[in-house]
Design a protein around this motif. Structure first.
Motif, PDB file in Angstrom:
ATOM      1  N   ASP A 282       0.818  -1.214   0.000  1.00 57.94           N
ATOM      2  CA  ASP A 282       0.000   0.000   0.000  1.00 57.94           C
ATOM      3  C   ASP A 282       0.850   1.262   0.000  1.00 57.94           C
ATOM      4  O   ASP A 282       0.357   2.342   0.339  1.00 57.94           O
ATOM      5  N   GLY A 283       2.136   1.124  -0.343  1.00 57.27           N
ATOM      6  CA  GLY A 283       3.015   2.285  -0.372  1.00 57.27           C
ATOM      7  C   GLY A 283       3.446   2.769   0.994  1.00 57.27           C
ATOM      8  O   GLY A 283       4.033   3.854   1.103  1.00 57.27           O
ATOM      9  N   GLY A 284       3.184   1.986   2.029  1.00 63.06           N
ATOM     10  CA  GLY A 284       3.614   2.361   3.375  1.00 63.06           C
ATOM     11  C   GLY A 284       2.569   3.075   4.195  1.00 63.06           C
ATOM     12  O   GLY A 284       2.845   3.487   5.331  1.00 63.06           O
ATOM     13  N   ARG A 285       1.344   3.214   3.667  1.00 61.22           N
ATOM     14  CA  ARG A 285       0.316   3.954   4.409  1.00 61.22           C
ATOM     15  C   ARG A 285      -0.039   3.263   5.722  1.00 61.22           C
ATOM     16  O   ARG A 285      -0.163   3.916   6.769  1.00 61.22           O
ATOM     17  N   ALA A 286      -0.232   1.943   5.679  1.00 58.10           N
ATOM     18  CA  ALA A 286      -0.602   1.221   6.901  1.00 58.10           C
ATOM     19  C   ALA A 286       0.514   1.300   7.936  1.00 58.10           C
ATOM     20  O   ALA A 286       0.259   1.458   9.135  1.00 58.10           O
ATOM     21  N   ALA A 288       2.725   3.694   8.209  1.00 64.47           N
ATOM     22  CA  ALA A 288       2.748   5.060   8.727  1.00 64.47           C
ATOM     23  C   ALA A 288       1.657   5.258   9.777  1.00 64.47           C
ATOM     24  O   ALA A 288       1.888   5.897  10.818  1.00 64.47           O
ATOM     25  N   ARG A 289       0.452   4.710   9.530  1.00 65.66           N
ATOM     26  CA  ARG A 289      -0.616   4.810  10.530  1.00 65.66           C
ATOM     27  C   ARG A 289      -0.241   4.061  11.803  1.00 65.66           C
ATOM     28  O   ARG A 289      -0.534   4.521  12.911  1.00 65.66           O
ATOM     29  N   CYS A 343       6.921  -0.921   2.863  1.00 63.01           N
ATOM     30  CA  CYS A 343       5.651  -0.523   2.268  1.00 63.01           C
ATOM     31  C   CYS A 343       4.613  -1.639   2.257  1.00 63.01           C
ATOM     32  O   CYS A 343       3.558  -1.510   1.640  1.00 63.01           O
ATOM     33  N   SER A 345       1.688  -3.886   3.983  1.00 64.33           N
ATOM     34  CA  SER A 345       0.603  -3.391   4.825  1.00 64.33           C
ATOM     35  C   SER A 345       0.372  -4.202   6.085  1.00 64.33           C
ATOM     36  O   SER A 345      -0.485  -3.857   6.881  1.00 64.33           O
TER      37      SER A 345
END
Length: 402
Positions: A282-286, A288-289, A343, A345
């Protein structure tokens, strides 16, 4: 410096002996500390190394083949198709010719593979930066905080061995060997794609350099492309290079396509299998959250600071490798490993383990360590090794690698 040197080179085993002895000593220390710590907690170090987490899934594949799955209450499906086949194949082969169980066979394979990985890391670092840097690179890989995984019946050691020797083969112009090792790495872990990408990048770069040489282009080649002393390749065979490129992705692609066919998910069926485990890209979004969520309270905020510092350190080491002039295949390989690890998830606690094969990140530190006096560098490595052994024992007796 000659990086893509296709001239015959002697096997670097004799020069690697100090590195391998040092590596074995660090791993032995980690195992002794683990045994003592586990005994104090009334646990079995052997069980922690061979019969927990992913080790159990690999043993089940070796014993029963593919097709086993666990359906969770929330509807997710954990299928053993997520686990690549090379380690189970080796477990089954070793068990067939020895009295070892599949689990112990996996431990033996991992132990031998860790030595092969250490040798391969030495070969790459020695080829690029000299023998002292090669020894230091191996010792730094050994004392990683999660280095105990190198002694588990996991695939990290096996994959790193195949990746390191594939990269060495690329650096020395052995294209078919590089492609074959890349294919085997692709049968070990999904991140085998990083090795294939490195082989392809190196082959394309060498082709471009060769065309420039044939065209009489007097521009100086980048340091990662070829031999700056002659300005031309040493008779590289176009056929061998093409065969290396052809072989490189076959392992990962072949297994992924087989999983898609078996699961009925088509060419992208393996991604569906991974999604059942909560994994994806997911490009690192999870991630980062997840990191941001650590700053909601004081105790967890310390963990959040550690995670941010770890990511910054990885990025800084990669940038240092670029400034160091690391060869293109190493930069491509490391970049893909890092991106896939950071990255993804799911399974955030696994990220240090997933980054372990990215050994070129350690090369700038290895070169710096090699410049120190022997006594000072040995004392520094010994201190870090002791800390790594303690952390490894604490980690495996606690949350451990999922």
């Amino acid at each position: 410096m000659t990086v893509f040197d296709t001239r015959p080179a002697p096997p670097p085993l004799r020069g690697a002996v100090p590195a391998l002895l040092g590596y074995a000593a660090v791993r032995a220390l980690g195992l002794v500390v683990l045994a003592v710590w586990s005994a104090a907690r009334d646990k079995s170090a052997h069980t922690l190394l061979t019969a927990r987490w992913d080790s159990l899934w690999y043993v089940r594949v070796a014993d029963l083949g593919y097709g086993y799955e666990v359906r969770l209450p929330n509807g997710d499906v954990h299928s053993n198709l997520a686990f690549f086949p090379l380690l189970p194949w080796l477990e089954r082969a070793v068990s067939a010719v020895t009295p070892l169980s599949y689990a112990d066979a996996g431990l033996l394979v991992s132990s031998l593979a860790s030595l092969a990985a250490a040798w391969g890391i030495f070969a790459v670092a020695d080829h690029l930066y000299g023998r002292r840097a090669g020894i230091c690179a191996v010792l730094l890989w050994a004392v990683l905080p999660v280095g105990i995984v190198q002694s588990m019946a996991y695939t990290e050691s096996l994959f790193t061995a195949l990746a390191a020797w594939a990269l060495y083969a690329v650096l020395t112009g052995r294209w078919i060997t590089a492609g074959a090792l890349s294919a085997l790495a692709g049968l070990t872990r999904p991140v085998g794609a990083a090795v294939a990408a490195a082989v392809w990048a190196a082959a394309i770069a060498s082709y471009v350099r060769e065309r420039r040489a044939l065209a009489g282009d007097g521009n100086r080649p980048p340091p990662f492309v070829w031999d700056g002393s002659t300005g031309a390749p040493h008779g590289t065979s176009v056929v061998r290079r093409a065969l290396g490129m052809l072989l490189a992705p076959l392992g990962a692609a072949g297994y992924a396509l087989w999983v898609g066919h078996r699961s009925g998910g088509g060419p992208l069926g393996y991604l569906d299998v991974q999604a059942g485990w909560g994994n994806g890209f997911d490009g690192g979004r999870a991630f980062a959250r997840f990191v941001a969520g650590q700053f909601t309270s004081f105790p967890s905020a310390l963990a959040g600071v550690g995670l941010v510092a770890g990511v910054v350190l990885v990025v800084c080491l990669y940038v240092a490798g670029v400034r160091q002039g690391q060869p293109l295949p190493l930069l491509v390989y490391t970049g893909v490993v890092v991106v896939l690890a950071l990255c993804a998830s799911g399974y955030f606690g696994s990220k240090p383990r997933l980054l372990m094969p990215a050994f070129p990140l350690l090369l700038p530190l290895a070169v710096a360590l090699a410049r120190l006096r022997t006594g000072r560098s040995a004392a520094l490595v010994a201190a870090v090794a002791a800390g790594s052994a303690l952390y490894g024992a604490f980690w495996l007796n606690g949350s451990g690698p999922p």
